[in-house]
Design a protein around this motif. Structure first.
Motif, PDB file in Angstrom:
ATOM      1  N   THR A 147      69.970  50.225  27.837  1.00  0.00           N
ATOM      2  CA  THR A 147      69.762  48.882  28.385  1.00  0.00           C
ATOM      3  C   THR A 147      69.895  47.805  27.298  1.00  0.00           C
ATOM      4  O   THR A 147      69.949  46.621  27.601  1.00  0.00           O
ATOM      5  CB  THR A 147      68.387  48.763  29.093  1.00  0.00           C
ATOM      6  OG1 THR A 147      67.393  49.335  28.230  1.00  0.00           O
ATOM      7  CG2 THR A 147      68.380  49.479  30.422  1.00  0.00           C
ATOM      8  N   TYR A 164      63.279  48.533  34.489  1.00  0.00           N
ATOM      9  CA  TYR A 164      64.399  47.735  33.943  1.00  0.00           C
ATOM     10  C   TYR A 164      64.944  46.823  35.057  1.00  0.00           C
ATOM     11  O   TYR A 164      66.036  47.051  35.587  1.00  0.00           O
ATOM     12  CB  TYR A 164      65.518  48.669  33.439  1.00  0.00           C
ATOM     13  CG  TYR A 164      65.039  49.733  32.479  1.00  0.00           C
ATOM     14  CD1 TYR A 164      64.830  49.446  31.138  1.00  0.00           C
ATOM     15  CD2 TYR A 164      64.799  51.034  32.931  1.00  0.00           C
ATOM     16  CE1 TYR A 164      64.381  50.430  30.249  1.00  0.00           C
ATOM     17  CE2 TYR A 164      64.351  52.017  32.063  1.00  0.00           C
ATOM     18  CZ  TYR A 164      64.139  51.706  30.726  1.00  0.00           C
ATOM     19  OH  TYR A 164      63.699  52.681  29.862  1.00  0.00           O
ATOM     20  N   HIS A 197      68.698  45.347  35.216  1.00  0.00           N
ATOM     21  CA  HIS A 197      69.875  46.204  35.052  1.00  0.00           C
ATOM     22  C   HIS A 197      70.314  46.797  36.388  1.00  0.00           C
ATOM     23  O   HIS A 197      69.541  46.877  37.331  1.00  0.00           O
ATOM     24  CB  HIS A 197      69.599  47.282  34.006  1.00  0.00           C
ATOM     25  CG  HIS A 197      69.509  46.703  32.628  1.00  0.00           C
ATOM     26  ND1 HIS A 197      68.367  46.091  32.159  1.00  0.00           N
ATOM     27  CD2 HIS A 197      70.438  46.585  31.648  1.00  0.00           C
ATOM     28  CE1 HIS A 197      68.584  45.633  30.952  1.00  0.00           C
ATOM     29  NE2 HIS A 197      69.836  45.916  30.604  1.00  0.00           N
TER      30      HIS A 197
END
Ligand SMILES: CC(=O)SCCNC(=O)CCNC(=O)[C@H](O)C(C)(C)COP(=O)(O)OP(=O)(O)OC[C@H]1O[C@@H](n2cnc3c(N)ncnc32)[C@H](O)[C@@H]1OP(=O)(O)O
Length: 527
Positions: free
Chosen positions: A165, A197, A200
């Motif tokens: 990431t 996350y 993402h």
């Protein structure tokens, strides 16, 4: 309601081609790629693994040439390996611009296959991504064996995700490589990642080893996955991937909060083309695209359809470019047969309908397949009437088959008063017969319909004089028409089926035939 958009990446040409025994040619790959992007309208397609072979390289090149000219190049993806420059150079030379880099998603794979530590692996990945960036290649990353990784080495998976990431990676691809997940795990695993996350993009890649792929896909969507990897006809390594057609129907009918760009009406067409090119037959009961899934077989169901559509669901065949039909066989009742008769414009009295129904049940009991095109013959036979007038008659033929010489056929055929004779060679006796027949029709300026399928059924038992049933499918103005022949000689049964097709077309004067084709076509649109 604001719908959440789910990206669909079709991997029929990469994972689908990993179905045992399948290898698409370059032009087949191009045709499938064009259909997927232009008609089915998936968001992206994965078309190959890098480094596989020269043939694969040429196929990728053919597709990227077309994609460049038509504005699709950013939608064409190639699976690559963590192998320094090797995959990247292969990709660059083939013209592809998006790589799906295969990295390890479980400590098990990393330790025993690559024999690397996580730190070494991350360094290798970083190098490859940097190189790709410098060459203008954009990057998505697979975490291979991720599902196992989540079960057995979750700490490693999160270390890999912490690392990825922070990289210039557009999408992270989460494959259930061995198809081992349950629906509840699919939900929990994907949710834990999407929550951690939130900025993402994560995609879920299911396999169907336990027949759970669609259920897992649903749970991954519920958990917040942003994209899915699917294949036409569920093709793919081992038990295959999640099927494109089934997934799209499920999303449409059960997940109103999400949407995709896929055009439902094109799903049957792409399914048939992939079936033809791959040589992998679609099981007749495969949801949405199988031959029989919109056929009512039981008499009670056909009867209920007439009474307030009692047996209809949301899954209507027309959505997928298909039509409902009513099977003829031992479980047929009057309603099935009436439905088929209506389609060919024949009305029978109750007494005659009973007789015809009885005959069809008897045929079904003997395991014979009855097609709608057989009905006029059965009526003719049972009622001793002239429901079908055989105007095109194959009068005589000689077929030869000998060692080291090409098979040949001489054929005499009559259309009413005229008799024609021709001979031809072929790759087999039936091919020779068809070539002679084509010559006769060519004299009238007419091409015969294309034969799209040819199925032979012989009852088990090992008897060489057993009756052999040949069912031939012809494409008449874009519609499938099936005719059937039955004889102890296989070629003779194919010739019988062919004669039925000729009579459906009618007597071939050029003008007549064109209007007859229209007529047959409109009849069969109703079937
Ligand atoms: C989840 C999936 O389905 S991934 C599908 C991946 N696609 C393919 O495998 C495509 C078909 N494969 C092939 O044509 C070949 O296997 C090739 C061209 C990729 C490699 O062929 P070969 O060099 O003969 O290697 P082989 O197939 O025997 O073994 C694979 C090698 O790749 C290595 N490897 C495995 N995963 C990766 C990875 N993600 N990145 C880099 N190397 C890897 C293995 O460790 C092994 O290396 P080794 O020979 O040094 O031990």
């Amino acid at each position: 309601m604001n719908k959440r958009y789910i990206e669909i990446m079709d991997t029929t040409l990469r994972d689908g081609e990993q179905t045992s025994g399948v290898s698409f040619s370059a032009s087949e790959k191009l045709t499938i790629a064009q259909l997927l992007l232009q008609e089915v309208k998936v968001d992206r397609i994965e078309i190959a693994s890098a480094r596989v072979s020269e043939g694969e390289f040429q196929a990728v090149k053919k597709i990227t040439d077309w994609a460049n000219e038509n504005g699709f190049i950013d939608k064409i993806e190639v699976l690559t390996f963590v192998d320094g420059e090797a995959s990247i150079n292969w990709m660059l030379n083939s013209g592809a611009k998006v790589m799906n880099l295969l990295t390890k998603g479980s400590l098990n794979h990393l330790t025993f296959q690559l024999k690397k530590t996580p730190q070494q692996h991350f360094e290798d990945i970083e190098q490859v991504i940097e190189l790709a960036q410098s060459k203008g290649i954009s990057c998505n990353v697979y975490l291979e064996d991720w599902s196992n990784g989540m079960r057995t080495s979750r700490e490693y998976v999160f270390a890999a995700l912490d690392f990825l990431t922070k990289q210039p990676v557009k999408r992270i691809l989460l494959p259930d490589t061995l198809g081992i997940l349950t629906p509840s795990e699919s939900y929990e695993f994907v949710k834990s990642i999407v929550d951690r996350y939130p900025n993402h993009h994560f995609e879920f890649h299911a396999h169907n080893d336990y027949d759970l792929s669609i259920a897992n896909v649903m749970e991954a969507i519920r958990a917040g996955a942003h994209g899915l990897h699917l294949t036409v006809n569920g093709m793919g390594e081992r038990a295959g991937n999640a099927s494109l057609a089934s997934t799209i129907a499920v999303i449409k009918d059960f997940m109103p909060e999400v949407e995709t760009s896929v055009v439902e009406r094109s799903l049957y067409k792409i399914s048939k083309i992939v079936e033809t090119f791959s040589g992998i037959r679609i099981p007749s009961n495969r949801p949405i695209v199988g031959e029989s899934v919109f056929t009512q077989t039981a008499g009670i169901h056909a009867d209920g359809d007439k009474k307030n559509n009692l047996y209809f669901s949301n899954l209507m065949p027309e959505r997928f470019g298909r039509l409902r039909s009513y099977a003829l066989g031992k479980t047929s009742g009057k309603a099935n047969i009436e439905n088929n008769l209506k389609d060919i414009g024949i009305t029978l009295s109750d007494a005659d309908l009973k007789k015809v129904t009885q005959r069809i049940i008897e045929l079904g009991d003997r395991k014979e397949v009855v097609t709608p095109e057989d009905l006029p013959y059965i009526i003719s036979d049972v009622l001793d009437s002239s429901a079908i007038e055989e105007k095109v008659v194959i009068l005589n033929y000689v077929l030869t088959h000998s060692k080291n010489l090409k098979p040949s056929a001489t054929l005499q055929i009559t259309f009413g008063d005229e008799i024609y004779e021709e001979n031809a060679q072929g790759d087999g006796q039936y091919d020779a017969f068809m070539n002679a027949l084509k010559k006769i029709y060519a004299k009238k300026g007419i091409s015969l319909p294309m034969l799209t399928d040819y199925t032979v059924r012989i009852p088990p038992g090992g008897k060489t004089d057993a009756l052999c049933e040949t069912i031939i499918t012809w494409e008449i103005n874009g519609k499938d028409v099936k005719t059937r022949g039955l004889d102890s000689d296989q070629t003779v049964s194919a010739i019988q089926a062919t004669q039925k097709m000729l009579n459906l077309l009618g007597v071939p004067s050029a003008l007549d035939l064109n209007s007859k084709l229209e007529e047959v076509n409109s009849e069969f649109q109703k079937v």
